[in-house]
Structure formats: C-alpha cells, structure tokens
Scaffold this active site. Structure first.
Site: not given
Ligand SMILES: NC(=O)c1ccc[n+]([C@@H]2O[C@H](COP(=O)([O-])OP(=O)(O)OC[C@H]3O[C@@H](n4cnc5c(N)ncnc54)[C@H](O)[C@@H]3O)[C@@H](O)[C@H]2O)c1
Length: 253
Positions: A140, A153
């Site tokens: 991130s 985070y």
């Molecule tokens: N959305 C953003 O703004 C953003 C920005 C930077 C980084 N990210 C990173 O990208 C990745 C995906 O984020 P996203 O926005 O798609 O989030 P999201 O919440 O939409 O999806 C996250 C997924 O991870 C799964 N998950 C969570 N805990 C889990 C566990 N213990 N075991 C198995 N699966 C698990 C959830 O069920 C979900 O399917 C994450 O690592 C997040 O930190 C997201």
C-alpha cells in the site's frame, strides 16, 4: 499477457482487488484458485463470477499457518501445480494508537503480514518447480509513507514492502517476488474503512483530493498491474514495490 494456462492462487480473491485480479487472470487464459476465509464466501464469489472449469475454491483463514497451508493445498489439488501466488487477503482499520489493544495489533499483523509470509512459504516448493514462479504481494502507499490514525496498518504494509524485497533476494532466480502499493482504491475495504458510522460509504469523493490524479483508483487498474508483474513479460522485475496511487508517493504534499 503471456499467462495462458498458468496456475494461479489469489488469497482474498472473493472480493475487491483480489477478485478483480482473478477476473483478469481468467480473461488472460490462466487457471485460478480463489481463497477467502470461509468455504461459503468463496463459493458465493465463484458463482457470482460465473464458475467454469478454470475457477476453483481454495478456502482458508490466512491468519494462521494452517489456513495458509489449506489454501495452497486446495489450489495444488485442483491445478496440479502453481505458477503464481497473489497475496491480496488483508484488513484495514483506522484506530489511534491510544485506542489500540493487543488483539487489534495481532489481528492486523496475522492477516496482513503472517498470511503473506506463510502462504508464500506453503506455495514455495510448487513455485520453484514451476520454472517461472512469481509472487505478487499487496502492500500500500501506507507501506511507503506514514499516515496518522492507521499506524498498525502502516506497520503491516511496511513489513510487506520489505518482506517482498528480502524474499526476492532469497528466492532469486527461481521465483520473482514483487508488490504493488495502491493508493485509495474503490472497494468494500475503503468504503467501510473510511466510514464514520460503520456502514459502507456511498462514495469516496473526499479521498480523491489527496491523489494528484484527483480521483481514487479502481480494482481493475490494480489487477492489470498484478497481472503484468506475475507474467513472464516482467521476467527481469523482482523485489519491486510499484505504486499505483495516482501520484501520491511522487511527492508534492
Ligand atoms: N482498497 C484500498 O484502498 C487498498 C489500498 C491499498 C492496499 N490495499 C490492499 O489490497 C488488498 C485487497 O484489498 P481490497 O480493497 O480488495 O479489500 P476487500 O476487503 O474488498 O477484500 C479483502 C479480501 O481479503 C479477505 N480476507 C480478509 N481476511 C482474511 C483471512 N483472514 N483469510 C482469508 N481471506 C481474508 C476478505 O474476505 C476479502 O475477500 C489488501 O491487502 C489491502 O490492504 C487496498
């Protein structure tokens, strides 16, 4: 993208960026296993994505080494090997240091960092056997810069950036390891994580402003970068942390 027929496991693939990546890999001809915490959540996602013989379930809670091993074992059982691992499972929560407790810290680290590490470890023999093994981690902008109110985070994502570099050195030349560093991306995570009342926000307009591109990103934009980094087209890229952030980490703020 030269990824036709490759076997891919995407943790957190039932939603958000992971699901967009699953879709992108499928469209590029890959065979995809998607992980989520429960059998049900993965089954629902597969149904919503239209199923098909190239899309299989690999449930498991990545907060535990056993859950990581179960997810990798399911992917291997279905595909008979593994060429690409995308570690997208993650959690985001804003909480000031003073209001954080040990359970909050542990859960953030267990899912984001330990999950990335132990899924990679479980997948390693198969990735080494692949001949073109590749890991793409989800870091991130919060792994490249500090932000108030999200210290745990930031710590977890900073760990993923440097874990990516160290893994890339240790596993070269057999397996490439890179990470992407998204800015705010319009997914459930962002809509809930930036909510003030616990219900998903209708829009992320106020988050657009601090991105020089004056908008938030889409899961599809991140998915395209993941697909590229995982593919042999990126064969000389390892240990990289690629910002996909509309210019945030370029400076100027
Ligand atoms: N959305 C953003 O703004 C953003 C920005 C930077 C980084 N990210 C990173 O990208 C990745 C995906 O984020 P996203 O926005 O798609 O989030 P999201 O919440 O939409 O999806 C996250 C997924 O991870 C799964 N998950 C969570 N805990 C889990 C566990 N213990 N075991 C198995 N699966 C698990 C959830 O069920 C979900 O399917 C994450 O690592 C997040 O930190 C997201």
């Amino acid at each position: 993208m030269n990824i036709d027929g490759k076997a891919v496991l995407i943790t957190g693939g039932s939603r958000g960026i992971g699901r967009a990546a699953a879709q992108a890999f499928l469209e590029a001809g890959a065979r995809v296993a998607i992980n989520g915490r429960t059998q049900d959540s993965v089954a629902r996602a597969i149904e919503a994505m239209g199923g098909g013989s190239r899309l299989v379930a690999a449930p498991g809670d990545v907060a535990t080494a056993a859950g990581c091993e179960a997810a990798v074992a399911a992917a291997l059982a279905a595909h008979g090997g593994l060429d690409v691992l995308v570690n997208s499972a993650g959690v985001f929560e804003r909480r000031p240091i003073a209001e954080s407790d040990e359970a909050f810290w542990d859960s953030m680290m267990d899912i984001n960092v330990k999950g990335t590490y132990f899924c990679s470890r479980a997948a390693l023999p198969a990735l080494e056997e692949s001949g073109a093994g590749s890991i793409v981690n989800l870091a991130s902008i919060a792994g490249l810069e500090g932000y108030a109110g999200v210290t745990a985070y930031c710590a977890s994502k900073g760990a993923i950036v440097n874990l990516t570099r160290a893994m890339a050195i240790e596993l070269a030349p057999a397996v490439r390891v890179n990470c992407v560093c998204p800015g705010v991306i319009d997914t459930d995570m962002a809509r809930l994580g930036f909510s003030e009342d616990g219900t998903p926000r209708a829009d992320l307009d106020d988050q657009a402003e601090f991105h020089p591109m004056k908008r938030v990103g889409t899961a599809e934009e991140v998915a395209k970068a993941i697909l590229y980094l995982a593919s042999p087209d990126a064969g000389f890229i390892t240990g990289a942390a690629l910002p996909i952030d509309g210019g945030v980490t370029a400076g100027g703020h």
